[in-house]
Design a protein around this motif. Structure first.
Motif, PDB file in Angstrom:
ATOM      1  N   THR A 134      24.832 -23.322  27.264  1.00  0.00           N
ATOM      2  CA  THR A 134      24.726 -22.459  28.447  1.00  0.00           C
ATOM      3  C   THR A 134      25.954 -22.595  29.331  1.00  0.00           C
ATOM      4  O   THR A 134      26.505 -21.586  29.809  1.00  0.00           O
ATOM      5  CB  THR A 134      23.462 -22.813  29.247  1.00  0.00           C
ATOM      6  OG1 THR A 134      22.323 -22.762  28.396  1.00  0.00           O
ATOM      7  CG2 THR A 134      23.266 -21.858  30.412  1.00  0.00           C
ATOM      8  N   ALA A 135      26.417 -23.828  29.574  1.00  0.00           N
ATOM      9  CA  ALA A 135      27.602 -24.051  30.410  1.00  0.00           C
ATOM     10  C   ALA A 135      28.846 -23.480  29.754  1.00  0.00           C
ATOM     11  O   ALA A 135      29.729 -22.931  30.444  1.00  0.00           O
ATOM     12  CB  ALA A 135      27.776 -25.542  30.682  1.00  0.00           C
ATOM     13  N   SER A 136      28.957 -23.586  28.429  1.00  0.00           N
ATOM     14  CA  SER A 136      30.142 -23.068  27.746  1.00  0.00           C
ATOM     15  C   SER A 136      30.216 -21.548  27.853  1.00  0.00           C
ATOM     16  O   SER A 136      31.305 -20.981  27.969  1.00  0.00           O
ATOM     17  CB  SER A 136      30.131 -23.489  26.277  1.00  0.00           C
ATOM     18  OG  SER A 136      29.106 -22.841  25.563  1.00  0.00           O
ATOM     19  N   VAL A 137      29.061 -20.892  27.839  1.00  0.00           N
ATOM     20  CA  VAL A 137      29.040 -19.433  27.998  1.00  0.00           C
ATOM     21  C   VAL A 137      29.458 -19.054  29.416  1.00  0.00           C
ATOM     22  O   VAL A 137      30.237 -18.107  29.622  1.00  0.00           O
ATOM     23  CB  VAL A 137      27.637 -18.886  27.671  1.00  0.00           C
ATOM     24  CG1 VAL A 137      27.534 -17.408  28.047  1.00  0.00           C
ATOM     25  CG2 VAL A 137      27.323 -19.074  26.193  1.00  0.00           C
ATOM     26  N   LYS A 138      28.972 -19.805  30.412  1.00  0.00           N
ATOM     27  CA  LYS A 138      29.349 -19.510  31.799  1.00  0.00           C
ATOM     28  C   LYS A 138      30.842 -19.689  32.045  1.00  0.00           C
ATOM     29  O   LYS A 138      31.457 -18.943  32.815  1.00  0.00           O
ATOM     30  CB  LYS A 138      28.556 -20.420  32.757  1.00  0.00           C
ATOM     31  CG  LYS A 138      27.084 -20.061  32.878  1.00  0.00           C
ATOM     32  CD  LYS A 138      26.399 -20.962  33.886  1.00  0.00           C
ATOM     33  CE  LYS A 138      24.921 -20.573  34.053  1.00  0.00           C
ATOM     34  NZ  LYS A 138      24.238 -21.425  35.048  1.00  0.00           N
ATOM     35  N   LEU A 139      31.427 -20.674  31.392  1.00  0.00           N
ATOM     36  CA  LEU A 139      32.857 -20.959  31.571  1.00  0.00           C
ATOM     37  C   LEU A 139      33.734 -20.211  30.572  1.00  0.00           C
ATOM     38  O   LEU A 139      34.964 -20.309  30.640  1.00  0.00           O
ATOM     39  CB  LEU A 139      33.106 -22.462  31.438  1.00  0.00           C
ATOM     40  CG  LEU A 139      32.498 -23.350  32.527  1.00  0.00           C
ATOM     41  CD1 LEU A 139      32.643 -24.825  32.153  1.00  0.00           C
ATOM     42  CD2 LEU A 139      33.166 -23.090  33.867  1.00  0.00           C
ATOM     43  N   SER A 140      33.111 -19.488  29.640  1.00  0.00           N
ATOM     44  CA  SER A 140      33.854 -18.803  28.564  1.00  0.00           C
ATOM     45  C   SER A 140      34.768 -19.785  27.845  1.00  0.00           C
ATOM     46  O   SER A 140      35.960 -19.543  27.640  1.00  0.00           O
ATOM     47  CB  SER A 140      34.678 -17.624  29.129  1.00  0.00           C
ATOM     48  OG  SER A 140      33.834 -16.696  29.774  1.00  0.00           O
ATOM     49  N   LEU A 141      34.166 -20.907  27.451  1.00  0.00           N
ATOM     50  CA  LEU A 141      34.937 -22.034  26.927  1.00  0.00           C
ATOM     51  C   LEU A 141      34.503 -22.333  25.500  1.00  0.00           C
ATOM     52  O   LEU A 141      33.324 -22.500  25.212  1.00  0.00           O
ATOM     53  CB  LEU A 141      34.700 -23.264  27.817  1.00  0.00           C
ATOM     54  CG  LEU A 141      35.311 -24.596  27.388  1.00  0.00           C
ATOM     55  CD1 LEU A 141      36.823 -24.479  27.263  1.00  0.00           C
ATOM     56  CD2 LEU A 141      34.952 -25.680  28.394  1.00  0.00           C
ATOM     57  N   GLY A 142      35.502 -22.390  24.596  1.00  0.00           N
ATOM     58  CA  GLY A 142      35.242 -22.757  23.214  1.00  0.00           C
ATOM     59  C   GLY A 142      35.633 -24.202  22.960  1.00  0.00           C
ATOM     60  O   GLY A 142      35.802 -25.002  23.883  1.00  0.00           O
ATOM     61  N   THR A 143      35.765 -24.552  21.701  1.00  0.00           N
ATOM     62  CA  THR A 143      36.107 -25.927  21.328  1.00  0.00           C
ATOM     63  C   THR A 143      37.550 -26.017  20.859  1.00  0.00           C
ATOM     64  O   THR A 143      38.138 -25.042  20.377  1.00  0.00           O
ATOM     65  CB  THR A 143      35.174 -26.415  20.208  1.00  0.00           C
ATOM     66  OG1 THR A 143      35.293 -25.546  19.079  1.00  0.00           O
ATOM     67  CG2 THR A 143      33.727 -26.432  20.675  1.00  0.00           C
ATOM     68  N   TYR A 144      38.112 -27.200  21.037  1.00  0.00           N
ATOM     69  CA  TYR A 144      39.479 -27.527  20.601  1.00  0.00           C
ATOM     70  C   TYR A 144      40.509 -26.522  21.140  1.00  0.00           C
ATOM     71  O   TYR A 144      41.407 -26.091  20.429  1.00  0.00           O
ATOM     72  CB  TYR A 144      39.554 -27.586  19.073  1.00  0.00           C
ATOM     73  CG  TYR A 144      38.804 -28.752  18.494  1.00  0.00           C
ATOM     74  CD1 TYR A 144      39.278 -30.048  18.623  1.00  0.00           C
ATOM     75  CD2 TYR A 144      37.595 -28.552  17.816  1.00  0.00           C
ATOM     76  CE1 TYR A 144      38.579 -31.132  18.094  1.00  0.00           C
ATOM     77  CE2 TYR A 144      36.885 -29.624  17.286  1.00  0.00           C
ATOM     78  CZ  TYR A 144      37.380 -30.911  17.436  1.00  0.00           C
ATOM     79  OH  TYR A 144      36.686 -31.961  16.915  1.00  0.00           O
ATOM     80  N   ASP A 145      40.346 -26.186  22.402  1.00  0.00           N
ATOM     81  CA  ASP A 145      41.326 -25.307  23.061  1.00  0.00           C
ATOM     82  C   ASP A 145      42.337 -26.182  23.794  1.00  0.00           C
ATOM     83  O   ASP A 145      42.132 -26.564  24.945  1.00  0.00           O
ATOM     84  CB  ASP A 145      40.599 -24.366  24.036  1.00  0.00           C
ATOM     85  CG  ASP A 145      41.539 -23.328  24.643  1.00  0.00           C
ATOM     86  OD1 ASP A 145      42.755 -23.393  24.363  1.00  0.00           O
ATOM     87  OD2 ASP A 145      41.054 -22.457  25.395  1.00  0.00           O
TER      88      ASP A 145
END
Length: 401
Positions: A149-160
């Protein structure tokens, strides 16, 4: 031979000359069958929903968790950890740091709770069941695992690595802040994985190395927010809890998994009792049809009652005939309804006829306890209904025949 019971069985299976009474009896039986099946289906549905809801807690929450009774932290040294691990029933132990932090990624902000865990955390909680994509963070590195849920709110993926996630924690202190840049500690981290437990947990917790959390919050090496403990499968949580309470010098609060989720347990139990009472009321209404059917049967059999009297049956024995008939009608219909409810629940387990989402069938759990609850409820109410109906056979009525 029990003559009233024998005659009651004959009356139950034989048809009346009055077609209306036959229809009333069938309607009464169908009502009990449907009400009993509905009660069992609903209780099985709530049992499945309970297990489904608590499965998230079983993944995220440890068997025991130690909190400071006052304040946010307490001291945990090597000797204390060894003493806990030597306690009978304790299988594994992990140190935890928890605190509210501020997340920033490409101008998007989110308030979360950093949960610093050590290398032993995987022995306490099944982290493989939590991970949604990619990897758990490595110890000693500036890496974190974020909720879905937090990753969707921040538009954040992995290994960026092109844009790192920034974590801010306020520095402790008093007085006026003149330079805002000095009011927070900051760490820049890379997200190595996304976990998925439920929406609330996914939105709240950010997992990181315990040393990273200590550094961010300015804690000393032995300072912890809590201890999470894994127990042996056969251990008694309450007994282990009492044994651990004697090991701590400062007052602490030790909670079992049930106590960590007491609000959820209370809500599920309350809903279960409420639904049971509502559908028991439906069963009671259905049993009014049984009472009516037995009363109609008494009126229809008036001529036979005179014959039974002449054969030497007492008024109390004649009353027992209709008492047994009402009970047998309820019992047979109830058993059929229970079997029908079990078949429907079994089909839901096998085929998932009712679905919450296109890929998630509604959870149900057929249990012996629920079957016994339904059976006992139906039999007790059936006895009451049969007793009420059979009271219409009294000395005054028999005297008028």
């Amino acid at each position: 031979m029990n003559t009233p019971f024998y005659i009651a069985k004959r009356y139950l299976w034989s048809k009346s000359n009055n077609n209306a009474i036959n229809k009333i009896t069938r309607i009464a039986a169908i009502g009990v069958i449907v009400a009993t099946a509905a009660l069992y289906i609903v209780l099985s549905g709530f049992a499945g929903l309970r297990d489904f809801s608590l499965s998230f807690a079983n993944v995220f929450d440890a068997d025991l968790k130690v909190y400071p009774e006052t304040g946010k932290t307490f001291t945990s040294d090597a000797s204390l950890r060894q003493a806990i691990l030597k306690t009978e029933g304790v299988l594994a132990l992990s140190e935890i740091i928890e605190e509210r932090v501020y997340l920033n990624f490409k101008g998007k902000n989110h308030i979360a709770t950093i949960k610093g865990v050590d290398a032993r955390y995987g022995s306490v909680v099944p982290i493989d069941s939590m991970l949604f994509i990619n990897d758990w963070f490595r110890q000693g590195e500036n890496e974190v695992v974020l909720g879905l849920t937090a990753s969707v709110k921040l538009s954040l993926g992995t290994y960026d690595y092109s844009e790192l996630l920034e974590i801010y924690a306020p520095k402790p202190g008093t007085g006026q802040i003149l330079d805002p840049t000095q009011a927070f500690r900051k760490e820049r981290v890379v997200v190595t994985g996304i976990y998925n437990v439920n929406e609330e947990v996914d939105d709240t917790f950010l997992f990181a190395d315990v040393d990273l959390a200590r550094r961010l919050l300015g804690y000393d090496e032995n300072i912890v927010s809590g201890l999470e403990i894994k127990l042996d499968p056969g251990a008694d949580p309450e007994a282990v809890k009492e044994a651990l309470a004697t090991l701590f010098g400062n007052p602490v609060d030790i909670k079992t998994r049930l106590q960590q989720n007491d609000a959820l347990y209370k809500m599920l139990n309350t809903e279960n009792v409420a639904v049971y009472l509502i559908f028991t009321l439906v069963l009671i209404i259905a049993l009014f049809n049984v009472i009516g059917a037995i009363i109609m049967m008494i009126l229809d059999k008036k001529g036979n009652l005179k014959t039974l009297q002449n054969m030497g049956l007492l008024g109390s024995e004649i009353r027992k005939i209709f008492y047994y008939q009402g009970f047998l009608l309820t019992a047979v219909s109830g058993v059929i309804g229970l079997a029908l409810g079990f078949i429907i629940v079994w089909c839901q387990l096998q085929f998932g006829w009712v679905a919450i989402t296109p890929t998630l069938p509604y959870p149900v759990k057929p249990t012996v306890l629920n079957a016994l609850v339904v059976l006992v409820t139906m039999l007790v109410l059936g006895l009451i209904a049969a007793n009420i109906a059979s009271r219409n056979v009294n000395e005054k009525m028999l005297a008028k025949i």
